[in-house]
Design a protein around this motif. Structure first.
Motif, PDB file in Angstrom:
ATOM      1  N   CYS A 296       0.841  -1.200   0.000  1.00 26.01           N
ATOM      2  CA  CYS A 296       0.000   0.000   0.000  1.00 26.01           C
ATOM      3  C   CYS A 296       0.875   1.248   0.000  1.00 26.01           C
ATOM      4  O   CYS A 296       1.910   1.293   0.659  1.00 26.01           O
ATOM      5  N   ILE A 297       0.430   2.233  -0.749  1.00 27.45           N
ATOM      6  CA  ILE A 297       1.134   3.514  -0.776  1.00 27.45           C
ATOM      7  C   ILE A 297       0.483   4.406   0.268  1.00 27.45           C
ATOM      8  O   ILE A 297      -0.717   4.671   0.218  1.00 27.45           O
ATOM      9  N   GLN A 298       1.287   4.823   1.202  1.00 27.68           N
ATOM     10  CA  GLN A 298       0.786   5.660   2.290  1.00 27.68           C
ATOM     11  C   GLN A 298       1.009   7.125   1.930  1.00 27.68           C
ATOM     12  O   GLN A 298       2.137   7.600   1.927  1.00 27.68           O
ATOM     13  N   GLU A 299      -0.042   7.812   1.566  1.00 32.63           N
ATOM     14  CA  GLU A 299       0.037   9.236   1.302  1.00 32.63           C
ATOM     15  C   GLU A 299      -0.645   9.950   2.452  1.00 32.63           C
ATOM     16  O   GLU A 299      -1.856  10.126   2.463  1.00 32.63           O
ATOM     17  N   ASN A 300       0.141  10.329   3.407  1.00 37.62           N
ATOM     18  CA  ASN A 300      -0.393  11.057   4.546  1.00 37.62           C
ATOM     19  C   ASN A 300      -0.290  12.543   4.251  1.00 37.62           C
ATOM     20  O   ASN A 300       0.767  13.149   4.393  1.00 37.62           O
ATOM     21  N   ILE A 301      -1.385  13.101   3.799  1.00 38.96           N
ATOM     22  CA  ILE A 301      -1.422  14.511   3.450  1.00 38.96           C
ATOM     23  C   ILE A 301      -2.237  15.233   4.513  1.00 38.96           C
ATOM     24  O   ILE A 301      -3.330  14.805   4.879  1.00 38.96           O
ATOM     25  N   ASP A 302      -1.671  16.306   4.966  1.00 34.91           N
ATOM     26  CA  ASP A 302      -2.377  17.145   5.932  1.00 34.91           C
ATOM     27  C   ASP A 302      -3.654  17.659   5.265  1.00 34.91           C
ATOM     28  O   ASP A 302      -3.608  18.208   4.159  1.00 34.91           O
ATOM     29  N   PRO A 303      -4.820  17.463   5.884  1.00 32.78           N
ATOM     30  CA  PRO A 303      -6.076  17.877   5.236  1.00 32.78           C
ATOM     31  C   PRO A 303      -6.126  19.371   4.911  1.00 32.78           C
ATOM     32  O   PRO A 303      -6.821  19.778   3.988  1.00 32.78           O
ATOM     33  N   ARG A 304      -5.359  20.166   5.602  1.00 32.53           N
ATOM     34  CA  ARG A 304      -5.362  21.600   5.324  1.00 32.53           C
ATOM     35  C   ARG A 304      -4.683  21.913   3.989  1.00 32.53           C
ATOM     36  O   ARG A 304      -4.978  22.928   3.367  1.00 32.53           O
ATOM     37  N   PHE A 305      -3.770  21.032   3.556  1.00 30.59           N
ATOM     38  CA  PHE A 305      -3.031  21.260   2.318  1.00 30.59           C
ATOM     39  C   PHE A 305      -3.466  20.332   1.188  1.00 30.59           C
ATOM     40  O   PHE A 305      -2.848  20.316   0.124  1.00 30.59           O
ATOM     41  N   GLU A 306      -4.516  19.559   1.371  1.00 35.82           N
ATOM     42  CA  GLU A 306      -4.926  18.561   0.377  1.00 35.82           C
ATOM     43  C   GLU A 306      -5.284  19.193  -0.964  1.00 35.82           C
ATOM     44  O   GLU A 306      -4.980  18.657  -2.021  1.00 35.82           O
TER      45      GLU A 306
END
Length: 172
Positions: free
Chosen positions: A153-163
């Motif tokens: 799995c590719i883990q893309e942890n993006i801050d929701p404020r910068f999505e």
């Protein structure tokens, strides 16, 4: 778990040693299913220090709970210590005993320590139980047990404020 304090209070013994076991099957704390595997073992002393009576109890127990990372059963052993001041009769106010962590009240030369031991067991439980210290848990995307397998799995942890900003840049 009643301790007879008569020989200690009469001045015959300067130190009163006691030990025993407490049988309890499980604890239900906010939905946590905690099974006490073996009897809770306790050992302690009642003694005098600086003209006051004190108690010291060493407690050990083994419990079984689901690991909070990988959801497999986990068995752990806990050792804890309970200490406090011994006071005759239940007082209306505890203001004069504010400096003590625990106050043990006794009446008629007997002391019941069951409730104190159960409270200490509850307080000594970790917030989250683990099967081992290095448990990697489950993949949040596919649910694979990361202790046994590696997932792709590719883990893309993006801050929701910068999505929304990720669409501004080209993907190459």
């Amino acid at each position: 778990m009643i301790i007879d304090l008569s020989s200690f209070l009469d001045g015959i013994d300067d130190l009163l040693h006691f030990e025993g076991e407490l049988e309890i099957d499980s604890l239900n704390l906010n939905g946590r299913g905690i099974a006490i595997v073996e009897p809770i073992k306790y050992e302690g002393e009642v003694f005098k220090i600086d003209g006051e009576k004190a108690i010291d109890i060493r407690i050990s127990y083994v419990y079984n709970e689901i690991c909070h990372r990988c959801l497999k059963p986990a068995t752990n052993e806990i050792k804890t210590i309970l200490s406090g001041k011994l006071v005759k009769g239940k007082e209306e106010t505890d203001k004069e005993y504010e400096g003590y962590d625990e106050v043990f009240y006794y009446e008629d030369d007997t002391l019941d320590i069951r409730e104190h031991i159960l409270n200490q067991v509850i307080l000594s439980l970790p917030m989250k139980s683990l099967c081992n210290f290095d448990c990697k848990g489950l993949c949040s995307t596919c649910g694979a047990d990361l202790n046994n397998t590696r997932c792709n799995c590719i883990q893309e942890n993006i801050d929701p404020r910068f999505e929304k900003l990720k669409n501004f840049f080209p993907k190459n």
